[in-house]
Design a protein around this motif. Structure first.
Motif, PDB file in Angstrom:
ATOM      1  N   LYS A 197      13.469 -18.370 -14.705  1.00 50.99           N
ATOM      2  CA  LYS A 197      14.485 -19.631 -14.944  1.00 50.99           C
ATOM      3  C   LYS A 197      15.787 -18.915 -13.513  1.00 50.99           C
ATOM      4  O   LYS A 197      16.969 -18.869 -13.813  1.00 50.99           O
ATOM      5  CB  LYS A 197      15.345 -17.887 -15.853  1.00 50.99           C
ATOM      6  CG  LYS A 197      14.152 -17.974 -17.000  1.00 50.99           C
ATOM      7  CD  LYS A 197      14.853 -17.601 -18.321  1.00 50.99           C
ATOM      8  CE  LYS A 197      13.825 -17.502 -19.614  1.00 50.99           C
ATOM      9  NZ  LYS A 197      12.921 -16.135 -19.514  1.00 50.99           N
ATOM     10  N   VAL A 198      15.482 -20.098 -12.447  1.00 50.40           N
ATOM     11  CA  VAL A 198      16.526 -20.295 -11.998  1.00 50.40           C
ATOM     12  C   VAL A 198      17.699 -20.523 -11.648  1.00 50.40           C
ATOM     13  O   VAL A 198      17.869 -21.600 -12.933  1.00 50.40           O
ATOM     14  CB  VAL A 198      16.397 -20.782 -10.279  1.00 50.40           C
ATOM     15  CG1 VAL A 198      15.019 -20.273  -9.907  1.00 50.40           C
ATOM     16  CG2 VAL A 198      15.879 -21.603 -10.557  1.00 50.40           C
ATOM     17  N   PRO A 199      19.193 -20.610 -11.342  1.00 48.68           N
ATOM     18  CA  PRO A 199      20.079 -21.333 -12.132  1.00 48.68           C
ATOM     19  C   PRO A 199      20.883 -22.672 -10.995  1.00 48.68           C
ATOM     20  O   PRO A 199      21.565 -22.431 -10.660  1.00 48.68           O
ATOM     21  CB  PRO A 199      21.112 -20.105 -11.796  1.00 48.68           C
ATOM     22  CG  PRO A 199      21.024 -19.608 -10.636  1.00 48.68           C
ATOM     23  CD  PRO A 199      19.401 -19.425 -11.009  1.00 48.68           C
ATOM     24  N   PHE A 256      16.313 -16.924  -4.350  1.00 51.30           N
ATOM     25  CA  PHE A 256      16.131 -16.809  -5.226  1.00 51.30           C
ATOM     26  C   PHE A 256      14.930 -15.267  -4.871  1.00 51.30           C
ATOM     27  O   PHE A 256      13.943 -15.596  -4.584  1.00 51.30           O
ATOM     28  CB  PHE A 256      15.834 -17.122  -6.474  1.00 51.30           C
ATOM     29  CG  PHE A 256      16.712 -18.725  -6.887  1.00 51.30           C
ATOM     30  CD1 PHE A 256      17.527 -18.273  -7.432  1.00 51.30           C
ATOM     31  CD2 PHE A 256      16.045 -20.023  -5.926  1.00 51.30           C
ATOM     32  CE1 PHE A 256      18.512 -19.378  -7.588  1.00 51.30           C
ATOM     33  CE2 PHE A 256      17.145 -21.341  -5.994  1.00 51.30           C
ATOM     34  CZ  PHE A 256      18.422 -21.056  -6.955  1.00 51.30           C
ATOM     35  N   ASP A 257      15.058 -14.434  -5.924  1.00 45.24           N
ATOM     36  CA  ASP A 257      14.467 -13.362  -5.406  1.00 45.24           C
ATOM     37  C   ASP A 257      15.129 -11.648  -6.859  1.00 45.24           C
ATOM     38  O   ASP A 257      15.766 -12.358  -6.717  1.00 45.24           O
ATOM     39  CB  ASP A 257      14.449 -12.538  -4.194  1.00 45.24           C
ATOM     40  CG  ASP A 257      12.914 -11.651  -4.037  1.00 45.24           C
ATOM     41  OD1 ASP A 257      12.241 -11.761  -5.205  1.00 45.24           O
ATOM     42  OD2 ASP A 257      12.623 -11.957  -2.788  1.00 45.24           O
ATOM     43  N   LEU A 258      14.018 -11.167  -6.877  1.00 48.51           N
ATOM     44  CA  LEU A 258      14.695 -10.052  -7.757  1.00 48.51           C
ATOM     45  C   LEU A 258      14.624  -9.037  -7.181  1.00 48.51           C
ATOM     46  O   LEU A 258      15.842  -8.090  -7.534  1.00 48.51           O
ATOM     47  CB  LEU A 258      12.967  -9.340  -8.592  1.00 48.51           C
ATOM     48  CG  LEU A 258      12.021 -10.493  -9.674  1.00 48.51           C
ATOM     49  CD1 LEU A 258      10.661  -9.692  -9.722  1.00 48.51           C
ATOM     50  CD2 LEU A 258      13.236 -10.490 -10.854  1.00 48.51           C
ATOM     51  N   VAL A 315      16.744 -27.324  -0.259  1.00 51.75           N
ATOM     52  CA  VAL A 315      15.589 -26.366  -0.537  1.00 51.75           C
ATOM     53  C   VAL A 315      16.395 -25.242  -1.657  1.00 51.75           C
ATOM     54  O   VAL A 315      16.840 -24.855  -1.593  1.00 51.75           O
ATOM     55  CB  VAL A 315      15.084 -25.999   0.573  1.00 51.75           C
ATOM     56  CG1 VAL A 315      14.488 -25.190   0.451  1.00 51.75           C
ATOM     57  CG2 VAL A 315      14.881 -27.039   1.772  1.00 51.75           C
ATOM     58  N   ALA A 316      15.216 -25.113  -2.829  1.00 51.03           N
ATOM     59  CA  ALA A 316      15.282 -23.722  -2.991  1.00 51.03           C
ATOM     60  C   ALA A 316      13.700 -22.395  -2.772  1.00 51.03           C
ATOM     61  O   ALA A 316      12.634 -23.196  -2.748  1.00 51.03           O
ATOM     62  CB  ALA A 316      14.820 -24.257  -4.314  1.00 51.03           C
ATOM     63  N   ASP A 317      14.166 -21.819  -1.685  1.00 47.52           N
ATOM     64  CA  ASP A 317      13.219 -20.749  -2.043  1.00 47.52           C
ATOM     65  C   ASP A 317      12.659 -19.334  -3.117  1.00 47.52           C
ATOM     66  O   ASP A 317      13.870 -18.762  -3.248  1.00 47.52           O
ATOM     67  CB  ASP A 317      13.351 -20.239  -0.344  1.00 47.52           C
ATOM     68  CG  ASP A 317      12.763 -19.460   0.300  1.00 47.52           C
ATOM     69  OD1 ASP A 317      11.568 -18.500  -0.278  1.00 47.52           O
ATOM     70  OD2 ASP A 317      13.333 -18.876   1.524  1.00 47.52           O
ATOM     71  N   PHE A 318      12.302 -19.951  -3.262  1.00 53.04           N
ATOM     72  CA  PHE A 318      11.922 -18.860  -4.699  1.00 53.04           C
ATOM     73  C   PHE A 318      10.916 -17.629  -4.393  1.00 53.04           C
ATOM     74  O   PHE A 318      10.152 -17.878  -3.006  1.00 53.04           O
ATOM     75  CB  PHE A 318      10.756 -19.331  -5.506  1.00 53.04           C
ATOM     76  CG  PHE A 318      11.287 -20.437  -6.960  1.00 53.04           C
ATOM     77  CD1 PHE A 318      11.364 -20.265  -7.708  1.00 53.04           C
ATOM     78  CD2 PHE A 318      11.044 -21.885  -6.756  1.00 53.04           C
ATOM     79  CE1 PHE A 318      11.763 -21.279  -8.704  1.00 53.04           C
ATOM     80  CE2 PHE A 318      12.182 -23.189  -7.094  1.00 53.04           C
ATOM     81  CZ  PHE A 318      12.062 -22.949  -8.150  1.00 53.04           C
ATOM     82  N   VAL A 341      21.199 -13.889  -1.255  1.00 53.35           N
ATOM     83  CA  VAL A 341      19.684 -13.805  -2.278  1.00 53.35           C
ATOM     84  C   VAL A 341      20.954 -14.499  -4.103  1.00 53.35           C
ATOM     85  O   VAL A 341      22.034 -12.824  -3.990  1.00 53.35           O
ATOM     86  CB  VAL A 341      19.063 -12.654  -2.622  1.00 53.35           C
ATOM     87  CG1 VAL A 341      18.032 -12.315  -3.944  1.00 53.35           C
ATOM     88  CG2 VAL A 341      18.579 -12.638  -1.220  1.00 53.35           C
ATOM     89  N   THR A 342      20.340 -15.100  -4.366  1.00 55.30           N
ATOM     90  CA  THR A 342      20.704 -14.919  -6.073  1.00 55.30           C
ATOM     91  C   THR A 342      19.414 -14.489  -7.046  1.00 55.30           C
ATOM     92  O   THR A 342      18.863 -14.362  -7.007  1.00 55.30           O
ATOM     93  CB  THR A 342      20.987 -16.464  -7.031  1.00 55.30           C
ATOM     94  OG1 THR A 342      21.237 -17.195  -5.570  1.00 55.30           O
ATOM     95  CG2 THR A 342      21.277 -16.501  -8.181  1.00 55.30           C
ATOM     96  N   VAL A 343      19.901 -12.757  -7.517  1.00 62.30           N
ATOM     97  CA  VAL A 343      19.411 -12.457  -8.140  1.00 62.30           C
ATOM     98  C   VAL A 343      18.648 -12.770  -9.786  1.00 62.30           C
ATOM     99  O   VAL A 343      19.638 -13.026  -9.722  1.00 62.30           O
ATOM    100  CB  VAL A 343      20.016 -10.409  -8.405  1.00 62.30           C
ATOM    101  CG1 VAL A 343      18.493 -10.184  -9.026  1.00 62.30           C
ATOM    102  CG2 VAL A 343      19.778  -9.822  -6.532  1.00 62.30           C
ATOM    103  N   CYS A 344      17.768 -13.140  -9.853  1.00 61.10           N
ATOM    104  CA  CYS A 344      17.466 -13.790 -11.046  1.00 61.10           C
ATOM    105  C   CYS A 344      15.171 -14.159 -11.040  1.00 61.10           C
ATOM    106  O   CYS A 344      14.362 -13.727 -10.592  1.00 61.10           O
ATOM    107  CB  CYS A 344      17.419 -15.616 -11.137  1.00 61.10           C
ATOM    108  SG  CYS A 344      17.252 -15.903  -9.815  1.00 61.10           S
TER     109      CYS A 344
END
Length: 148
Positions: free
Chosen positions: A44-46, A28-30, A7-10, A37-40
């Motif tokens: 443009k997610v990694p 992913f979040d700002l 799962v990718a949680d945007f 959380v991966t900040v991005c």
């Protein structure tokens, strides 16, 4: 759904989804409200192309670049993968036009729950890559907050 699905949680917030399922969840979040959380930029997610089974946007379509954000979900989803959208109902100015625009972005509507006057729940399946060019109808109103 099976725990084997990735799962990718945007716009994951505090990673509530990741904490509530056994699946591998990319968060992913700002803003990093959790160490997970991966900040991005959500456009443009990694992640590698076609590397996830489910993409989720729960109250997360806040950017003005909706086409790029949803295009990124298409990029990372496997063919036939699921895109789940939960959004405030009042943000949709034309639901039919929004759903039509999603077909141009490479998604087929699987289900839509428009029964709540507060939130809409939409499920899509990836049918292929997004078609080039603008997707007319892909608009959401800004969030309006009431003073209490």
């Amino acid at each position: 759904r099976p725990a084997s699905l990735v799962v990718a949680d945007f716009g994951c917030g505090d990673c509530t989804l990741a904490a509530s399922v056994k699946n591998q969840v990319h968060c992913f979040d700002l803003v990093p409200l959790s160490p997970r959380v991966t900040v991005c930029d959500m456009a443009k997610v990694p992640l590698a192309a076609e590397s996830v089974d489910v993409a989720v946007f729960c109250l997360a379509l806040m950017g003005t670049n909706l086409q790029e954000i949803l295009g990124e979900a298409n990029r990372v989803l496997k063919l036939g993968g699921t895109l789940m959208v939960a959004e405030v109902a009042s943000r949709f100015e034309d639901t039919r036009a929004f759903l039509k625009a999603m077909t141009q972005l490479g998604f087929r509507t699987v289900s839509k729950d428009l029964s709540s006057s507060y939130f809409y729940l939409l499920e899509f399946a990836k049918t292929g890559p997004a078609r080039p060019g603008p997707a007319p109808g892909l608009r959401l109103r800004p969030c309006l907050y009431k003073r209490r």
